[in-house]
Design a protein around this motif. Structure first.
Motif, PDB file in Angstrom:
ATOM      1  N   GLU A 330     -22.182  -8.150  -1.091  1.00  0.00           N
ATOM      2  CA  GLU A 330     -22.436  -8.430   0.319  1.00  0.00           C
ATOM      3  C   GLU A 330     -22.418  -9.930   0.571  1.00  0.00           C
ATOM      4  O   GLU A 330     -22.575 -10.742  -0.336  1.00  0.00           O
ATOM      5  CB  GLU A 330     -23.793  -7.838   0.708  1.00  0.00           C
ATOM      6  CG  GLU A 330     -24.047  -7.748   2.200  1.00  0.00           C
ATOM      7  CD  GLU A 330     -22.954  -7.005   2.933  1.00  0.00           C
ATOM      8  OE1 GLU A 330     -22.031  -7.689   3.433  1.00  0.00           O
ATOM      9  OE2 GLU A 330     -23.010  -5.772   2.995  1.00  0.00           O
ATOM     10  N   THR A 366     -20.916   0.317   5.951  1.00  0.00           N
ATOM     11  CA  THR A 366     -22.106   0.250   6.790  1.00  0.00           C
ATOM     12  C   THR A 366     -21.859  -0.634   7.998  1.00  0.00           C
ATOM     13  O   THR A 366     -21.035  -1.533   7.959  1.00  0.00           O
ATOM     14  CB  THR A 366     -23.296  -0.317   5.983  1.00  0.00           C
ATOM     15  OG1 THR A 366     -22.918  -1.574   5.414  1.00  0.00           O
ATOM     16  CG2 THR A 366     -23.675   0.631   4.868  1.00  0.00           C
ATOM     17  N   THR A 372     -27.316   0.397   6.131  1.00  0.00           N
ATOM     18  CA  THR A 372     -27.424  -0.397   4.906  1.00  0.00           C
ATOM     19  C   THR A 372     -28.592   0.084   4.065  1.00  0.00           C
ATOM     20  O   THR A 372     -28.529   0.098   2.827  1.00  0.00           O
ATOM     21  CB  THR A 372     -27.597  -1.893   5.239  1.00  0.00           C
ATOM     22  OG1 THR A 372     -26.456  -2.336   5.978  1.00  0.00           O
ATOM     23  CG2 THR A 372     -27.711  -2.726   3.972  1.00  0.00           C
ATOM     24  N   LYS A 375     -27.317   2.991   2.370  1.00  0.00           N
ATOM     25  CA  LYS A 375     -26.394   2.539   1.326  1.00  0.00           C
ATOM     26  C   LYS A 375     -27.158   2.086   0.094  1.00  0.00           C
ATOM     27  O   LYS A 375     -26.748   2.355  -1.041  1.00  0.00           O
ATOM     28  CB  LYS A 375     -25.532   1.400   1.866  1.00  0.00           C
ATOM     29  CG  LYS A 375     -24.585   0.781   0.844  1.00  0.00           C
ATOM     30  CD  LYS A 375     -23.861  -0.398   1.457  1.00  0.00           C
ATOM     31  CE  LYS A 375     -22.993  -1.114   0.443  1.00  0.00           C
ATOM     32  NZ  LYS A 375     -22.342  -2.312   1.017  1.00  0.00           N
TER      33      LYS A 375
END
Length: 409
Positions: A330, A366, A372, A375
């Motif tokens: 990310e 997402t 998230t 996730k």
């Protein structure tokens, strides 16, 4: 028919019938007196045996439908066999291999579909938790039992919430089950099996300790993935050249796109991708992938759907910054925000980030904090159950994703 199902429910009998069918069909269609035919028969039986061993190991996750994996696994094992034939220069018969493939495919589908009901995991549960809290799944059947408890009530295992209050009678019954080799499942373990995720709202100390991955497999995983990438370069380089030309012809700008991402242990690294968006708009370094659709080019839409835009990340894998399979890396700005909003978010950085992963193949991309959080639950499941067979499962799920475009943004 019932007796046939009972016979086929025994894996050894089912396997033996499969070997007998392969031998019988090939013996009828091709003369076994030829060395090429005999070699091909042995290769087919080896491929069949390998498929029978592999299938149950990669389909135990998320209680998936085994029939959906038969063809891709069989094709993969046959591909490996063909590579071995070429490298070892084994004499073989193409028609025999084709006949063998057809027999194996039909038999695996037939035996799997015939045993679909017997493959259901049938469990009994002590009523110290709500069964309605568990999601329904066609591959699992749970029924509540009440006192007085008897061992003959249990079919394939007992489910109980080990953290909730139990009566002395229930505690004794659980102990009796364990002594008699009856599997006792914690209700949260069943939830993980059904949903394919580890809820991150109430992680216990034991659950956190379970997230410590096997260092030996991490080394083996790196060797296997690096070998696969190097071996695939002759096929990937021409593809990259064609796509690169198409990108340059459609819009001005660089072929490759780079961006800082957070990797294992929170270390920041530069990720590489094929450019899929126009560069005339302001940079979107702090946007979710779902918010960037207006910038995507026609070529970009195609390479995103097929995941071709991720191929340059193979260089990240070779550098040791990423893995082929793992939680997606990310952006740093999102990581800092999520660590404040989502409990235990940092635990996803215990392993190397991947080009594809469990969350991507199960959930997709997402678009906000809530998705998230979901996730993360999938990422924690992957870390907790990290193994060769789970990675193989994700590999086949990724192939499906590439074909169907699920989760592509």
């Amino acid at each position: 028919m019932y007796k046939i199902k009972q016979l086929l429910s025994n894996k050894y009998i089912s396997y033996g019938i499969g070997v007998a069918l392969i031998y019988a069909f090939i013996d009828i269609l091709m003369p076994l007196s030829f060395t090429t035919v005999y070699n091909s028969l042995l290769i087919t039986i080896t491929v069949y045996s390998s498929t029978v061993i592999v299938l149950p190991r990669i389909t135990k996750y998320l209680l998936v439908d085994k029939s959906l994996y038969i063809l891709p696994v069989l094709l993969s094992t046959y591909s490996i066999a063909i590579i071995a034939i070429v490298l070892l220069r084994i004499e073989y018969s193409r028609p025999t291999l084709l006949y063998g493939f057809s027999v194996v495919l039909c038999w695996l589908f037939f035996s799997t579909l015939l045993n679909r009901k017997s493959a259901i995991l049938k469990l009994q549960a002590i009523d110290n938790f709500s069964l309605s809290s568990l999601s329904t799944n066609q591959h699992i059947e749970i029924k509540t039992i009440t006192a007085p408890y008897h061992l003959n009530q249990i079919e394939q295992g007992l489910v109980v919430n080990l953290h909730n209050q139990l009566t002395p009678e229930q505690e004794k019954f659980i102990a009796d089950c364990s002594i008699n080799n009856i599997v006792v499942y914690h209700s949260e373990t069943i939830r993980e099996m059904i949903e394919g995720k580890v809820p991150n709202t109430h992680l216990s100390e034991s659950a956190l300790n379970a997230l410590n991955t096997n260092p030996s497999y991490r080394l083996i995983k790196r060797i296997i993935e690096s070998t696969l990438i190097i071996a695939s370069l002759p096929l990937l380089l021409p593809l990259l050249m064609i796509v690169s030309i198409a990108i340059k012809l459609e819009s001005k700008g660089p072929i490759f796109y780079t961006q800082n991402r957070v990797g294992q242990a929170g270390k920041v690294f530069k990720i590489y991708k094929l450019r899929s968006m126009v560069v005339t708009c302001p940079k979107a370094d702090s946007k979710f992938a779902t918010e960037e659709s207006a910038r995507v080019t026609r070529i970009g839409r195609f390479i995103r759907q097929t995941r071709i835009d991720e191929i340059p990340q193979f260089f990240n894998v070779l550098k040791g910054e990423m893995a082929l399979i793992g939680p997606r890396p990310e952006q740093e700005i999102f990581v800092k925000a999520f660590e404040k909003q989502i409990p235990f978010y940092g635990y996803r950085h215990m392993v190397k980030p991947g080009i594809t992963g469990w969350a991507q193949t199960v959930q997709g991309y997402t678009a906000d904090t809530d998705s998230t959080r979901e996730k993360l639950a999938h990422d924690l499941y992957y870390i907790k159950h990290l193994s060769f067979w789970l990675d193989v499962n994700i590999f086949f799920k990724t192939l499906k994703t590439m074909i169907t475009g699920f989760g592509a943004k």
